[in-house]
Enzyme design. Structure first.
Site, PDB file in Angstrom:
ATOM      1  N   MET A  12       0.624  -1.619   0.119  1.00  0.00           N
ATOM      2  CA  MET A  12       0.250  -0.114   0.118  1.00  0.00           C
ATOM      3  C   MET A  12       1.097   1.468  -0.187  1.00  0.00           C
ATOM      4  O   MET A  12       0.426   2.107  -0.452  1.00  0.00           O
ATOM      5  CB  MET A  12      -0.626  -0.125   0.775  1.00  0.00           C
ATOM      6  CG  MET A  12      -1.524  -1.069   1.356  1.00  0.00           C
ATOM      7  SD  MET A  12      -3.078  -1.130  -0.292  1.00  0.00           S
ATOM      8  CE  MET A  12      -3.961   0.161   0.414  1.00  0.00           C
ATOM      9  N   ASP A  31      11.614   2.823   5.539  1.00  0.00           N
ATOM     10  CA  ASP A  31      11.644   1.498   5.003  1.00  0.00           C
ATOM     11  C   ASP A  31      12.394   0.917   6.123  1.00  0.00           C
ATOM     12  O   ASP A  31      13.606   1.328   5.275  1.00  0.00           O
ATOM     13  CB  ASP A  31      10.691   1.302   4.122  1.00  0.00           C
ATOM     14  CG  ASP A  31       9.703  -0.291   4.004  1.00  0.00           C
ATOM     15  OD1 ASP A  31       8.653  -0.361   4.062  1.00  0.00           O
ATOM     16  OD2 ASP A  31      10.571  -1.342   4.447  1.00  0.00           O
ATOM     17  N   THR A  97      -4.365   0.003   9.401  1.00  0.00           N
ATOM     18  CA  THR A  97      -4.921  -0.293  10.428  1.00  0.00           C
ATOM     19  C   THR A  97      -4.540  -0.670  11.511  1.00  0.00           C
ATOM     20  O   THR A  97      -4.425  -1.699  11.320  1.00  0.00           O
ATOM     21  CB  THR A  97      -5.910  -1.147   9.264  1.00  0.00           C
ATOM     22  OG1 THR A  97      -6.335  -1.096   7.848  1.00  0.00           O
ATOM     23  CG2 THR A  97      -7.251  -2.062   9.792  1.00  0.00           C
ATOM     24  N   LYS A 172     -13.255   2.938  10.471  1.00  0.00           N
ATOM     25  CA  LYS A 172     -12.141   0.899   9.725  1.00  0.00           C
ATOM     26  C   LYS A 172     -12.888   0.551   9.827  1.00  0.00           C
ATOM     27  O   LYS A 172     -13.132  -0.878   8.997  1.00  0.00           O
ATOM     28  CB  LYS A 172     -10.976   2.201   8.942  1.00  0.00           C
ATOM     29  CG  LYS A 172     -10.324   0.237   8.645  1.00  0.00           C
ATOM     30  CD  LYS A 172     -10.683   0.625   7.624  1.00  0.00           C
ATOM     31  CE  LYS A 172      -8.961  -0.614   6.391  1.00  0.00           C
ATOM     32  NZ  LYS A 172      -9.690  -0.602   5.426  1.00  0.00           N
ATOM     33  N   ASN A 176     -14.709  -3.205   8.247  1.00  0.00           N
ATOM     34  CA  ASN A 176     -14.144  -3.998   7.952  1.00  0.00           C
ATOM     35  C   ASN A 176     -14.634  -5.471   8.556  1.00  0.00           C
ATOM     36  O   ASN A 176     -14.842  -6.096   8.239  1.00  0.00           O
ATOM     37  CB  ASN A 176     -12.699  -3.938   8.315  1.00  0.00           C
ATOM     38  CG  ASN A 176     -11.787  -3.406   7.441  1.00  0.00           C
ATOM     39  OD1 ASN A 176     -12.367  -2.693   6.569  1.00  0.00           O
ATOM     40  ND2 ASN A 176     -10.489  -4.017   7.597  1.00  0.00           N
ATOM     41  N   TYR A 177     -14.818  -5.392   9.803  1.00  0.00           N
ATOM     42  CA  TYR A 177     -16.080  -6.291  10.634  1.00  0.00           C
ATOM     43  C   TYR A 177     -17.319  -6.599   9.900  1.00  0.00           C
ATOM     44  O   TYR A 177     -17.251  -7.942   9.804  1.00  0.00           O
ATOM     45  CB  TYR A 177     -16.255  -5.873  12.049  1.00  0.00           C
ATOM     46  CG  TYR A 177     -17.625  -6.336  12.335  1.00  0.00           C
ATOM     47  CD1 TYR A 177     -16.584  -8.355  12.949  1.00  0.00           C
ATOM     48  CD2 TYR A 177     -18.776  -6.520  12.140  1.00  0.00           C
ATOM     49  CE1 TYR A 177     -17.720  -9.009  13.395  1.00  0.00           C
ATOM     50  CE2 TYR A 177     -19.921  -7.360  13.029  1.00  0.00           C
ATOM     51  CZ  TYR A 177     -19.611  -8.595  13.554  1.00  0.00           C
ATOM     52  OH  TYR A 177     -19.780  -9.689  14.073  1.00  0.00           O
ATOM     53  N   MET A 178     -17.914  -5.802   9.111  1.00  0.00           N
ATOM     54  CA  MET A 178     -18.951  -6.195   8.380  1.00  0.00           C
ATOM     55  C   MET A 178     -18.514  -7.031   7.394  1.00  0.00           C
ATOM     56  O   MET A 178     -19.070  -7.375   6.623  1.00  0.00           O
ATOM     57  CB  MET A 178     -19.838  -4.894   8.083  1.00  0.00           C
ATOM     58  CG  MET A 178     -20.839  -4.485   7.425  1.00  0.00           C
ATOM     59  SD  MET A 178     -22.636  -4.848   9.046  1.00  0.00           S
ATOM     60  CE  MET A 178     -23.577  -5.109   8.122  1.00  0.00           C
TER      61      MET A 178
HETATM   62  P1  NAD Z   1       2.780  -4.181   3.557  1.00  0.00           P
HETATM   63  O1  NAD Z   1       3.116  -5.618   4.822  1.00  0.00           O
HETATM   64  O2  NAD Z   1       2.476  -4.581   2.445  1.00  0.00           O
HETATM   65  O3  NAD Z   1       3.931  -3.322   3.960  1.00  0.00           O
HETATM   66  C1  NAD Z   1       4.154  -2.937   5.298  1.00  0.00           C
HETATM   67  C2  NAD Z   1       5.483  -1.898   5.472  1.00  0.00           C
HETATM   68  O4  NAD Z   1       6.145  -1.441   6.154  1.00  0.00           O
HETATM   69  C3  NAD Z   1       6.433  -2.779   4.405  1.00  0.00           C
HETATM   70  O5  NAD Z   1       7.262  -2.844   3.330  1.00  0.00           O
HETATM   71  C4  NAD Z   1       7.578  -2.998   5.915  1.00  0.00           C
HETATM   72  O6  NAD Z   1       9.340  -3.128   5.478  1.00  0.00           O
HETATM   73  C5  NAD Z   1       7.071  -2.194   6.529  1.00  0.00           C
HETATM   74  N1  NAD Z   1       9.022  -1.857   7.888  1.00  0.00           N
HETATM   75  C6  NAD Z   1       7.849  -2.956   8.713  1.00  0.00           C
HETATM   76  N2  NAD Z   1       8.435  -2.749  10.424  1.00  0.00           N
HETATM   77  C7  NAD Z   1       8.796  -1.256   9.840  1.00  0.00           C
HETATM   78  C8  NAD Z   1       9.701  -0.114  10.402  1.00  0.00           C
HETATM   79  N3  NAD Z   1      10.128  -0.879  12.162  1.00  0.00           N
HETATM   80  N4  NAD Z   1      10.129   0.392  10.294  1.00  0.00           N
HETATM   81  C9  NAD Z   1       9.432   1.249   8.818  1.00  0.00           C
HETATM   82  N5  NAD Z   1       8.997   0.143   7.975  1.00  0.00           N
HETATM   83  C10 NAD Z   1       8.705  -0.921   8.551  1.00  0.00           C
HETATM   84  O7  NAD Z   1       1.493  -4.136   4.281  1.00  0.00           O
HETATM   85  P2  NAD Z   1       0.553  -3.243   3.642  1.00  0.00           P
HETATM   86  O8  NAD Z   1      -0.125  -4.402   2.704  1.00  0.00           O
HETATM   87  O9  NAD Z   1       1.072  -2.075   2.441  1.00  0.00           O
HETATM   88  O10 NAD Z   1      -0.381  -2.679   4.228  1.00  0.00           O
HETATM   89  C11 NAD Z   1      -0.069  -1.841   5.260  1.00  0.00           C
HETATM   90  C12 NAD Z   1      -1.346  -1.162   6.283  1.00  0.00           C
HETATM   91  O11 NAD Z   1      -2.407  -0.656   4.982  1.00  0.00           O
HETATM   92  C13 NAD Z   1      -1.829  -1.751   7.564  1.00  0.00           C
HETATM   93  O12 NAD Z   1      -2.075  -1.645   8.161  1.00  0.00           O
HETATM   94  C14 NAD Z   1      -3.073  -3.127   6.263  1.00  0.00           C
HETATM   95  O13 NAD Z   1      -3.508  -3.902   6.783  1.00  0.00           O
HETATM   96  C15 NAD Z   1      -3.354  -1.534   5.721  1.00  0.00           C
HETATM   97  N6  NAD Z   1      -4.000  -2.035   4.758  1.00  0.00           N
HETATM   98  C16 NAD Z   1      -3.832  -2.445   3.494  1.00  0.00           C
HETATM   99  C17 NAD Z   1      -4.625  -2.889   2.729  1.00  0.00           C
HETATM  100  C18 NAD Z   1      -5.110  -3.714   1.195  1.00  0.00           C
HETATM  101  O14 NAD Z   1      -5.192  -4.111   0.363  1.00  0.00           O
HETATM  102  N7  NAD Z   1      -3.162  -4.606   1.341  1.00  0.00           N
HETATM  103  C19 NAD Z   1      -6.304  -2.358   2.518  1.00  0.00           C
HETATM  104  C20 NAD Z   1      -6.365  -1.121   2.974  1.00  0.00           C
HETATM  105  C21 NAD Z   1      -5.390  -1.158   4.258  1.00  0.00           C
END
Ligand code: NAD
Length: 297
Positions: A12, A31, A97, A172, A176-178
């Site tokens: 994301m 990151d 999230t 949110k 998501n729950y629903m």
């Molecule tokens: P992801 O696992 O692809 O990415 C997480 C990133 O965080 C990774 O690049 C990781 O290296 C980095 N990271 C981890 N620990 C770290 C640290 N200590 N310092 C810096 N960077 C660090 O996850 P995502 O899919 O991008 O999801 C991110 C958030 O978005 C989550 O909370 C998820 O629930 C929410 N979300 C995801 C989606 C989806 O469709 N993927 C949709 C809506 C919301």
């Protein structure tokens, strides 16, 4: 020009940061995955930082997009964390999230240091993160939302003001729950359908006109429970009987209906607490009473 810091460049975060860069903002990224940082530097001219603190030292808006609440807390308050270098007039926007309780704690601890945080979790998918069409669920004061508005709108095409600090992440979680629970319930209904040799296409077409697909919030509840009218349009005891028929079929045909079984318990309890001959929407009244401690189960 507003300076932005972006921390968490996963599925994301990476396209979200790219979309801010495409709108001409200066974005400093961090990151633990060095390849993710390098990609944004090479492809979108992001600035790279080697700690969260150095990413945000000049930033006006700091965005975190991380997997869970513990990581957000570590990145904010840990060694070389955001809180150690964040400017006093900067705004942290957590878009991850996470649990609302964790989010409240992070916001309160920052506030105690004179620092400002709002949350803006997102709806929709990683495809929308790429196309900049995320649904933005803003939880903050009016001033915070206004301050972050233009940067946030680089990543989404619709923003909902959820009603104050902490309400964005609560919205949110409810959504998501629903939708996550409905996904499982829909799968159960599809298996029930197929196990009886009924066409799923026919069932979907028919249910488009009923609360099964149209939702109770916007159909059966409107003129009944939401108006405190529990005179039965359809009785709790009849709903309980119909669920029983479906569960008996499932039992014979080995179709797993765990959500349906749990629902039958709710109707049983609703009936046992005096709502049997009331409208089926009175399950809401019963569950509200339970939450307030009026019924002991
Ligand atoms: P992801 O696992 O692809 O990415 C997480 C990133 O965080 C990774 O690049 C990781 O290296 C980095 N990271 C981890 N620990 C770290 C640290 N200590 N310092 C810096 N960077 C660090 O996850 P995502 O899919 O991008 O999801 C991110 C958030 O978005 C989550 O909370 C998820 O629930 C929410 N979300 C995801 C989606 C989806 O469709 N993927 C949709 C809506 C919301």
């Amino acid at each position: 020009m507003t300076n932005v810091a972006f921390i968490g460049l996963g599925q994301m975060g990476s396209p979200m940061a790219a979309n801010i860069l495409k709108k001409g903002y200066k974005v400093c990224v961090y990151d633990i995955n060095k390849d993710a940082v390098a990609k944004l530097v090479n492809e979108h001219k992001a600035l790279a930082a080697d700690t969260p603190a150095s990413a945000c030292k000049d930033a006006d808006i700091i965005i975190t997009m991380l997997p869970n609440g513990k990581l957000v807390s570590d990145v904010v308050f840990g060694q070389n964390g955001i809180a150690s270098k964040m400017k006093s007039d900067a705004l942290l926007v957590d878009m991850s999230t996470i649990s609302p309780f964790e989010s409240d704690e992070i916001r309160n601890n920052l506030q105690a240091k004179g620092l400002s945080m709002m949350e803006c979790p997102v709806g929709r998918t990683s495809t929308d993160a790429i196309t900049g069409t995320l649904l933005l669920l803003a939880g903050g004061t009016k001033e915070q939302i206004q301050k972050a508005h233009d940067v946030l709108m680089c990543m989404g095409n619709e923003m909902i003001d959820a009603g104050g600090p902490g309400m964005g992440i609560r919205l949110k979680i409810v959504n998501n729950y629903m939708s996550i629970a409905l996904n499982a319930l829909s799968a159960e209904a599809a298996v029930l359908c197929e196990s009886m040799g009924l066409s799923l296409d026919v069932a979907i077409e028919m249910m488009k006109g009923t609360p099964a697909i149209r939702s109770h919030f916007t159909t059966t509840w409107q003129n009944k429970v939401l108006k405190n009218d529990l005179n039965p349009a359809f009785m709790v005891d009849l709903a309980h009987k119909d669920l029983g028929i479906a569960l008996d079929i499932a039992n014979k045909l080995h179709a797993p209906l765990a959500m349906g079984a749990a629902s039958r318990e709710i109707y049983s309890q609703t009936s046992a607490h005096g709502f049997g001959r009331k409208d089926w929407t009175s399950v809401l009244t019963y569950l509200r009473d339970c939450q307030k401690g009026q019924h002991s189960n």
